[in-house]
Scaffold this motif. Structure first.
Motif, PDB file in Angstrom:
ATOM      1  N   GLY A  21       0.790  -1.219   0.000  1.00  0.00           N
ATOM      2  CA  GLY A  21       0.000   0.000   0.000  1.00  0.00           C
ATOM      3  C   GLY A  21       0.822   1.269   0.000  1.00  0.00           C
ATOM      4  N   CYS A  22       2.102   1.203  -0.323  1.00  0.00           N
ATOM      5  CA  CYS A  22       2.954   2.394  -0.268  1.00  0.00           C
ATOM      6  C   CYS A  22       2.527   3.468  -1.254  1.00  0.00           C
ATOM      7  CB  CYS A  22       4.411   2.018  -0.526  1.00  0.00           C
ATOM      8  SG  CYS A  22       5.152   1.202   0.888  1.00  0.00           S
ATOM      9  N   SER A  23       2.136   3.072  -2.435  1.00  0.00           N
ATOM     10  CA  SER A  23       1.718   4.046  -3.430  1.00  0.00           C
ATOM     11  C   SER A  23       0.210   4.226  -3.336  1.00  0.00           C
ATOM     12  CB  SER A  23       2.094   3.566  -4.836  1.00  0.00           C
ATOM     13  OG  SER A  23       1.595   4.461  -5.787  1.00  0.00           O
ATOM     14  N   SER A  24      -0.203   5.437  -3.106  1.00  0.00           N
ATOM     15  CA  SER A  24      -1.620   5.719  -2.987  1.00  0.00           C
ATOM     16  C   SER A  24      -2.291   5.614  -4.345  1.00  0.00           C
ATOM     17  CB  SER A  24      -1.791   7.125  -2.424  1.00  0.00           C
ATOM     18  OG  SER A  24      -3.135   7.499  -2.448  1.00  0.00           O
ATOM     19  N   VAL A  25      -3.515   5.114  -4.351  1.00  0.00           N
ATOM     20  CA  VAL A  25      -4.270   4.993  -5.595  1.00  0.00           C
ATOM     21  C   VAL A  25      -4.449   6.355  -6.242  1.00  0.00           C
ATOM     22  CG1 VAL A  25      -6.515   4.341  -6.552  1.00  0.00           C
ATOM     23  CG2 VAL A  25      -5.452   2.916  -4.806  1.00  0.00           C
ATOM     24  N   LYS A  26      -4.532   7.391  -5.431  1.00  0.00           N
ATOM     25  CA  LYS A  26      -4.722   8.729  -5.987  1.00  0.00           C
ATOM     26  C   LYS A  26      -3.502   9.207  -6.768  1.00  0.00           C
ATOM     27  CE  LYS A  26      -3.105  11.301  -2.050  1.00  0.00           C
ATOM     28  NZ  LYS A  26      -3.162  12.486  -1.283  1.00  0.00           N
ATOM     29  N   ASP A  27      -2.354   8.544  -6.596  1.00  0.00           N
ATOM     30  CA  ASP A  27      -1.147   8.905  -7.323  1.00  0.00           C
ATOM     31  C   ASP A  27      -0.985   8.120  -8.623  1.00  0.00           C
ATOM     32  OD1 ASP A  27      -0.351  10.795  -5.475  1.00  0.00           O
ATOM     33  OD2 ASP A  27       0.823   9.377  -4.313  1.00  0.00           O
ATOM     34  N   GLY A  28      -1.960   7.317  -8.960  1.00  0.00           N
ATOM     35  CA  GLY A  28      -1.908   6.577 -10.211  1.00  0.00           C
ATOM     36  C   GLY A  28      -1.410   5.157 -10.038  1.00  0.00           C
ATOM     37  N   PRO A  29      -1.372   4.416 -11.138  1.00  0.00           N
ATOM     38  CA  PRO A  29      -0.987   3.005 -11.073  1.00  0.00           C
ATOM     39  C   PRO A  29       0.461   2.802 -10.637  1.00  0.00           C
ATOM     40  CG  PRO A  29      -1.204   3.712 -13.350  1.00  0.00           C
ATOM     41  CD  PRO A  29      -1.696   4.836 -12.486  1.00  0.00           C
ATOM     42  N   ASP A  30       1.323   3.741 -10.939  1.00  0.00           N
ATOM     43  CA  ASP A  30       2.736   3.643 -10.565  1.00  0.00           C
ATOM     44  C   ASP A  30       3.204   4.949  -9.956  1.00  0.00           C
ATOM     45  OD1 ASP A  30       3.581   0.945 -11.489  1.00  0.00           O
ATOM     46  OD2 ASP A  30       2.739   1.711 -13.347  1.00  0.00           O
ATOM     47  N   SER A  36      13.840  10.116 -12.369  1.00  0.00           N
ATOM     48  CA  SER A  36      14.856   9.107 -12.692  1.00  0.00           C
ATOM     49  C   SER A  36      14.260   7.704 -12.724  1.00  0.00           C
ATOM     50  CB  SER A  36      15.992   9.179 -11.669  1.00  0.00           C
ATOM     51  OG  SER A  36      16.932   8.172 -11.915  1.00  0.00           O
ATOM     52  N   TRP A  37      13.397   7.390 -11.778  1.00  0.00           N
ATOM     53  CA  TRP A  37      12.775   6.062 -11.749  1.00  0.00           C
ATOM     54  C   TRP A  37      11.946   5.847 -13.007  1.00  0.00           C
ATOM     55  CZ3 TRP A  37       8.059   3.700 -12.044  1.00  0.00           C
ATOM     56  CH2 TRP A  37       8.001   2.382 -11.621  1.00  0.00           C
ATOM     57  N   TYR A  38      11.171   6.857 -13.383  1.00  0.00           N
ATOM     58  CA  TYR A  38      10.348   6.728 -14.593  1.00  0.00           C
ATOM     59  C   TYR A  38      11.212   6.562 -15.837  1.00  0.00           C
ATOM     60  CZ  TYR A  38       6.004   7.782 -12.105  1.00  0.00           C
ATOM     61  OH  TYR A  38       4.917   7.736 -11.272  1.00  0.00           O
ATOM     62  N   LEU A  39      12.368   7.218 -15.888  1.00  0.00           N
ATOM     63  CA  LEU A  39      13.263   7.041 -17.037  1.00  0.00           C
ATOM     64  C   LEU A  39      13.770   5.604 -17.118  1.00  0.00           C
ATOM     65  CD1 LEU A  39      15.340  10.339 -17.069  1.00  0.00           C
ATOM     66  CD2 LEU A  39      13.816   9.493 -18.864  1.00  0.00           C
ATOM     67  N   HIS A  40      13.995   4.985 -15.983  1.00  0.00           N
ATOM     68  CA  HIS A  40      14.482   3.610 -15.954  1.00  0.00           C
ATOM     69  C   HIS A  40      13.360   2.579 -16.109  1.00  0.00           C
ATOM     70  CE1 HIS A  40      17.994   5.664 -14.246  1.00  0.00           C
ATOM     71  NE2 HIS A  40      18.658   4.676 -14.795  1.00  0.00           N
ATOM     72  N   HIS A  41      12.110   2.995 -15.981  1.00  0.00           N
ATOM     73  CA  HIS A  41      10.944   2.113 -16.101  1.00  0.00           C
ATOM     74  C   HIS A  41       9.937   2.768 -17.053  1.00  0.00           C
ATOM     75  CE1 HIS A  41      12.765   1.280 -12.141  1.00  0.00           C
ATOM     76  NE2 HIS A  41      12.469   0.028 -12.419  1.00  0.00           N
ATOM     77  N   LEU A  61      -0.730  16.454  -9.697  1.00  0.00           N
ATOM     78  CA  LEU A  61      -0.104  15.472  -8.818  1.00  0.00           C
ATOM     79  C   LEU A  61       1.384  15.372  -9.116  1.00  0.00           C
ATOM     80  CD1 LEU A  61      -2.752  12.608  -9.001  1.00  0.00           C
ATOM     81  CD2 LEU A  61      -2.354  14.182  -7.101  1.00  0.00           C
ATOM     82  N   THR A  62       2.173  15.210  -8.076  1.00  0.00           N
ATOM     83  CA  THR A  62       3.625  15.103  -8.228  1.00  0.00           C
ATOM     84  C   THR A  62       3.994  13.937  -9.139  1.00  0.00           C
ATOM     85  OG1 THR A  62       3.937  16.045  -6.042  1.00  0.00           O
ATOM     86  CG2 THR A  62       5.794  14.840  -6.971  1.00  0.00           C
ATOM     87  N   SER A  63       3.303  12.816  -9.000  1.00  0.00           N
ATOM     88  CA  SER A  63       3.594  11.646  -9.837  1.00  0.00           C
ATOM     89  C   SER A  63       3.369  11.953 -11.311  1.00  0.00           C
ATOM     90  CB  SER A  63       2.722  10.465  -9.425  1.00  0.00           C
ATOM     91  OG  SER A  63       3.029  10.059  -8.128  1.00  0.00           O
ATOM     92  N   CYS A  64       2.295  12.664 -11.603  1.00  0.00           N
ATOM     93  CA  CYS A  64       2.012  13.018 -12.996  1.00  0.00           C
ATOM     94  C   CYS A  64       3.055  13.996 -13.535  1.00  0.00           C
ATOM     95  CB  CYS A  64       0.608  13.608 -13.112  1.00  0.00           C
ATOM     96  SG  CYS A  64      -0.697  12.408 -12.773  1.00  0.00           S
ATOM     97  N   GLN A  65       3.463  14.931 -12.704  1.00  0.00           N
ATOM     98  CA  GLN A  65       4.489  15.879 -13.126  1.00  0.00           C
ATOM     99  C   GLN A  65       5.820  15.169 -13.360  1.00  0.00           C
ATOM    100  OE1 GLN A  65       4.429  18.922 -10.119  1.00  0.00           O
ATOM    101  NE2 GLN A  65       2.480  19.754 -10.806  1.00  0.00           N
ATOM    102  N   ASN A  66       6.185  14.240 -12.469  1.00  0.00           N
ATOM    103  CA  ASN A  66       7.438  13.501 -12.640  1.00  0.00           C
ATOM    104  C   ASN A  66       7.406  12.612 -13.881  1.00  0.00           C
ATOM    105  OD1 ASN A  66       8.498  14.686 -10.384  1.00  0.00           O
ATOM    106  ND2 ASN A  66       8.178  12.926  -9.045  1.00  0.00           N
ATOM    107  N   ALA A  67       6.276  11.946 -14.115  1.00  0.00           N
ATOM    108  CA  ALA A  67       6.156  11.107 -15.310  1.00  0.00           C
ATOM    109  C   ALA A  67       6.220  11.966 -16.572  1.00  0.00           C
ATOM    110  CB  ALA A  67       4.858  10.304 -15.270  1.00  0.00           C
ATOM    111  N   GLY A  68       5.617  13.153 -16.518  1.00  0.00           N
ATOM    112  CA  GLY A  68       5.670  14.063 -17.660  1.00  0.00           C
ATOM    113  C   GLY A  68       7.083  14.556 -17.939  1.00  0.00           C
ATOM    114  N   LYS A  69       7.810  14.913 -16.885  1.00  0.00           N
ATOM    115  CA  LYS A  69       9.204  15.355 -17.053  1.00  0.00           C
ATOM    116  C   LYS A  69      10.060  14.224 -17.611  1.00  0.00           C
ATOM    117  CE  LYS A  69       9.021  18.676 -13.245  1.00  0.00           C
ATOM    118  NZ  LYS A  69       9.452  18.929 -11.857  1.00  0.00           N
TER     119      LYS A  69
END
Length: 91
Positions: A21-30, A36-41, A61-69
């Protein structure tokens, strides 16, 4: 001895449940990862970006911004990795 093994197994199950449960559902599937993690995955990055695109509210959302970057950097990142791999193959 048997009781300690059972206790360890039960403890392990609770730990796995807690970590799942570490990743909240509100932050998306991943969600919850760095650029950096998104670049490697990158397959996970694409899933996250698709999830983020489904709602305007998610773009903040921070996750969406990081995935976009990471998506913006992916072409350069992949080109650099390809050049490094070609350089290693040259005599």
């Amino acid at each position: 001895m048997k009781k300690s093994w059972i206790r360890a197994a039960i403890f392990g199950c609770f730990m796995i449940e807690g970590l799942a449960g570490c990743s909240s559902v509100k932050d998306g599937p991943d969600g919850g990862h760095t650029v950096s993690w998104y670049l490697h995955h990158q397959s996970k990055m694409r899933e996250e970006r698709q999830w983020c695109a489904n709602s305007v509210d998610r773009s903040k959302l921070t996750s969406c911004q990081n995935a976009g970057k990471a998506g913006a950097k992916a072409l350069g990142y992949n080109a650099k990795k390809a050049m490094q791999s070609l350089g290693n193959d040259l005599p």
